[in-house]
Structures are given as structure tokens and as C-alpha cells.
Design a protein around this motif. Sequence first.
Motif, PDB file in Angstrom:
ATOM      1  N   ASP A  32      35.983  46.888  40.201  1.00  0.00           N
ATOM      2  CA  ASP A  32      37.013  47.509  39.367  1.00  0.00           C
ATOM      3  C   ASP A  32      38.412  47.555  40.100  1.00  0.00           C
ATOM      4  OD1 ASP A  32      35.427  47.586  37.083  1.00  0.00           O
ATOM      5  OD2 ASP A  32      34.903  49.465  37.287  1.00  0.00           O
ATOM      6  N   ASP A  33      38.232  47.949  41.251  1.00  0.00           N
ATOM      7  CA  ASP A  33      39.658  48.333  42.167  1.00  0.00           C
ATOM      8  C   ASP A  33      39.983  46.952  43.010  1.00  0.00           C
ATOM      9  OD1 ASP A  33      37.564  48.430  43.799  1.00  0.00           O
ATOM     10  OD2 ASP A  33      38.341  50.316  44.873  1.00  0.00           O
ATOM     11  N   GLY A  34      39.105  45.906  42.576  1.00  0.00           N
ATOM     12  CA  GLY A  34      39.233  44.613  43.554  1.00  0.00           C
ATOM     13  C   GLY A  34      40.542  44.113  42.992  1.00  0.00           C
ATOM     14  N   THR A  35      40.826  42.783  43.796  1.00  0.00           N
ATOM     15  CA  THR A  35      42.063  41.999  43.588  1.00  0.00           C
ATOM     16  C   THR A  35      41.698  40.501  43.665  1.00  0.00           C
ATOM     17  OG1 THR A  35      42.539  41.894  45.967  1.00  0.00           O
ATOM     18  CG2 THR A  35      43.687  43.568  44.946  1.00  0.00           C
ATOM     19  N   LEU A  36      42.353  39.778  42.919  1.00  0.00           N
ATOM     20  CA  LEU A  36      42.168  38.230  42.704  1.00  0.00           C
ATOM     21  C   LEU A  36      43.709  37.615  43.307  1.00  0.00           C
ATOM     22  CD1 LEU A  36      41.061  35.545  41.744  1.00  0.00           C
ATOM     23  CD2 LEU A  36      42.080  36.211  39.564  1.00  0.00           C
ATOM     24  N   TRP A  37      43.428  36.762  44.380  1.00  0.00           N
ATOM     25  CA  TRP A  37      44.622  36.051  44.759  1.00  0.00           C
ATOM     26  C   TRP A  37      44.332  34.678  44.351  1.00  0.00           C
ATOM     27  CZ3 TRP A  37      48.388  38.818  47.515  1.00  0.00           C
ATOM     28  CH2 TRP A  37      47.981  39.957  48.073  1.00  0.00           C
ATOM     29  N   LEU A  38      44.962  33.769  43.625  1.00  0.00           N
ATOM     30  CA  LEU A  38      44.776  32.515  42.981  1.00  0.00           C
ATOM     31  C   LEU A  38      45.936  31.527  43.522  1.00  0.00           C
ATOM     32  CD1 LEU A  38      43.413  30.427  40.909  1.00  0.00           C
ATOM     33  CD2 LEU A  38      44.724  31.898  39.133  1.00  0.00           C
ATOM     34  N   ASN A  39      45.683  30.672  44.187  1.00  0.00           N
ATOM     35  CA  ASN A  39      46.670  29.483  44.518  1.00  0.00           C
ATOM     36  C   ASN A  39      46.456  28.493  43.756  1.00  0.00           C
ATOM     37  OD1 ASN A  39      46.704  27.389  47.075  1.00  0.00           O
ATOM     38  ND2 ASN A  39      48.293  27.902  46.009  1.00  0.00           N
ATOM     39  N   LEU A  40      47.565  28.165  42.920  1.00  0.00           N
ATOM     40  CA  LEU A  40      47.483  26.810  42.226  1.00  0.00           C
ATOM     41  C   LEU A  40      49.142  26.112  42.168  1.00  0.00           C
ATOM     42  CD1 LEU A  40      46.021  27.901  38.739  1.00  0.00           C
ATOM     43  CD2 LEU A  40      45.263  26.226  40.375  1.00  0.00           C
ATOM     44  N   GLY A  41      48.852  24.777  42.471  1.00  0.00           N
ATOM     45  CA  GLY A  41      49.937  23.988  42.594  1.00  0.00           C
ATOM     46  C   GLY A  41      50.063  23.170  41.225  1.00  0.00           C
ATOM     47  N   ASP A  42      51.301  22.517  41.304  1.00  0.00           N
ATOM     48  CA  ASP A  42      51.573  22.191  39.912  1.00  0.00           C
ATOM     49  C   ASP A  42      51.493  20.268  39.960  1.00  0.00           C
ATOM     50  OD1 ASP A  42      52.459  21.934  37.433  1.00  0.00           O
ATOM     51  OD2 ASP A  42      54.245  23.082  37.677  1.00  0.00           O
ATOM     52  N   SER A  43      51.657  19.832  38.842  1.00  0.00           N
ATOM     53  CA  SER A  43      51.499  18.242  38.672  1.00  0.00           C
ATOM     54  C   SER A  43      52.668  17.841  37.725  1.00  0.00           C
ATOM     55  CB  SER A  43      50.343  17.896  38.805  1.00  0.00           C
ATOM     56  OG  SER A  43      49.511  18.511  37.680  1.00  0.00           O
TER      57      SER A  43
END
Length: 340
Positions: free
Chosen positions: A77-88
Motif C-alpha cells: 500500500d505504501d509502495g512506489t511504481l517507477w515506469l519508464n516509457l519511450g515514445d514513437s
Amino acid sequence: MRQPYWTNGPSTLYLGDAREVLAELPAGSVDCIVTSPPYYGLRDYGVEGQYGQEPTLAAYIETLQKTFCEARRVLADDGTLWLNLGDSYAANSDGWARGADYNPHQPVVRPRSRLSVPPKNLLGMPWRVAFALQEDGWILRNAIIWHKPNAMPQSVLDRVSTRHEMIFLMVKQQRYWFDLDAIREPHSEARSSTRRTRCGGKPGGNVRTSRHLDGKYQDDRDAFCGKHYGNAMLPTGRRHAVAHPNGRNPGDVWSISTRPLKAAHFAAFPIDIPLRAIAAGCRPAGTVCDPFAGAATTALAARQLDRSFIGIEISEPFCDLARARIVAAAAESSPEEPEG
């Protein structure tokens, strides 16, 4: 629950589809997720069921929505998500097929994104995904720009070259684990001088200031931070005119050079990114998960920071590469430790 493809102490790898494996993991079992899914229409990994080759933008977004729905359940519940995305970009004017000079790793037939937008359009895929996850209940806390000082040159004449990608910080609830002190950067000499002046000539000492919280004034920044956030980010306000004794906030533009990986996985992000994300977003001795483990760069960062790691990868060759890199890193850090 399926058996791990490989495990050794704090590191575990699963072979399979990210969503299917996440669905089998216990709820709340990881403290931090750091990941970079395959970008839309840019790479053909030659694996059945691979992500990124969906026929439409909507199908790709839906795939990631379903996957991160399971990820949200698995995250504490107190966690974090780090999401790396590139574009196209949408397909060029010759149709959906790549041109003769394209990277051989790119798919021969691109997803039919031009059915949604005209050719040459930047798709804005990172933001499309971020907004979709926001609608699913994720709280979008930061949109971090990963600036690449050594970005590959692009042979384009009618636009400027792309030298950045997005990293989104998302959480499940308003209060979550975040250790800003772990990623603070040193003040410049000029800034340090200003800090000494504003802190009454006591560099390194506690910064005392007044602030209003729930109708009460607090005078000690460290006491406030420890009581309400642990080693967490301080609330915003005019008190930030005083430089923090532990360094400055790194901000939301991270200038990090790419690091070529001389191995089969050609799209690994630099270890500096998961090192920073895990240091700030995963509690000590916690567990880090990467549902798209690839070459296990996140695993190497987790090991450096004494966190456990759970990785998921749909490609068996990449699982083998990930295992080899984890074992090699363990051998370098502890030469006398058996590989397992």
C-alpha cells in the motif's frame, strides 16, 4: 504458483508473461516496482505473446492497463511504481513496413498505428499510458524527464532530434514510502554559501523554521519529517528557500547517459535509473520487482542497495542473460561466495 526459473538468495527470476506471473504473486508482496515495458512498435523480440506489437494504440494501452492492475495488487500500500516509457511515431508514408535503412531489430511490419493517427505523428504513448493508469486508480506523482546527453543522432531534417524519455512515479495512496535524503545532490559552492548565511553560519546543522500543519505550528524540520513521513519528502512552501543541509532535491529532469550493453538485450536502461528509484522509493531490506526484467539491470541495482529482487521475463534467452549478469555481479562483490 509456478516454480521460479532461477533463484539464488535475494534474487528470483520467473519465465512467463508479466500479467500472468504477477497474478500468481501474493498481494502486497513487493515494496517497489521499477520497470520499462517494451515500447510500442519499436522492437521485435521474436517471442510469442510479446508486448509492444499490439495492432492498435488502444490494444497496447489495454495490455499495460491489465498488467499494471495486477502490479498494483502485488505492490504494498505504501509502495512506489517507477515506469519508464519511450515514445514513437506513426508509420511513415510507405505503409506499415520498415524502410531499407531501419534497425534490423525493428519489426518488419509495424503495428497499424496510422489507422488511429496520420503518418509522422508523435503518438504521445507515455502520456496515454500514464493517463490510462491514472483512470485505474494510480496516483501520478511525478513525470520525470530522462535527458540523454549521449543520445543517438537521428537522421531527420524536418524536426529536432529526440533526446529524452519519460519516467513516471506512481503510487497507490497519498502517504507512501519516499526517502528524498537518499537521492539528494550536493549543493554548488555558491548555494552552500547562501545556505550558511541563511542558517545562521551553521553549515550542517538542523534547519529550524515555522510552518503550519493542521492548525499547529511546528518549529523543527527534522522532527516534523520523522513524525509524519520517516525519511520522506518535506512538504512544499517558502521554507524551501533555505537550503537543506543534506543537499538539494534532484528535481524532475535527470541527465543520465545511456550505457551500451554488449549482449543480446539492446534496450536496457542505465543502472543509474533503478539505483535512484530504489534508493528513494523502496524501504530498507524491501523487495523490488521488475515485471519486464530484460537484462536484469533493476536486479543489479537492487542487489547494490541490499534489496531483494523479483524479476519476470517472457523470453528464455533474456532470462539466461539476466541470470548470468546477476551471478557475475554477485561474484564480483563477494568473490568467495558460491554462485549457486
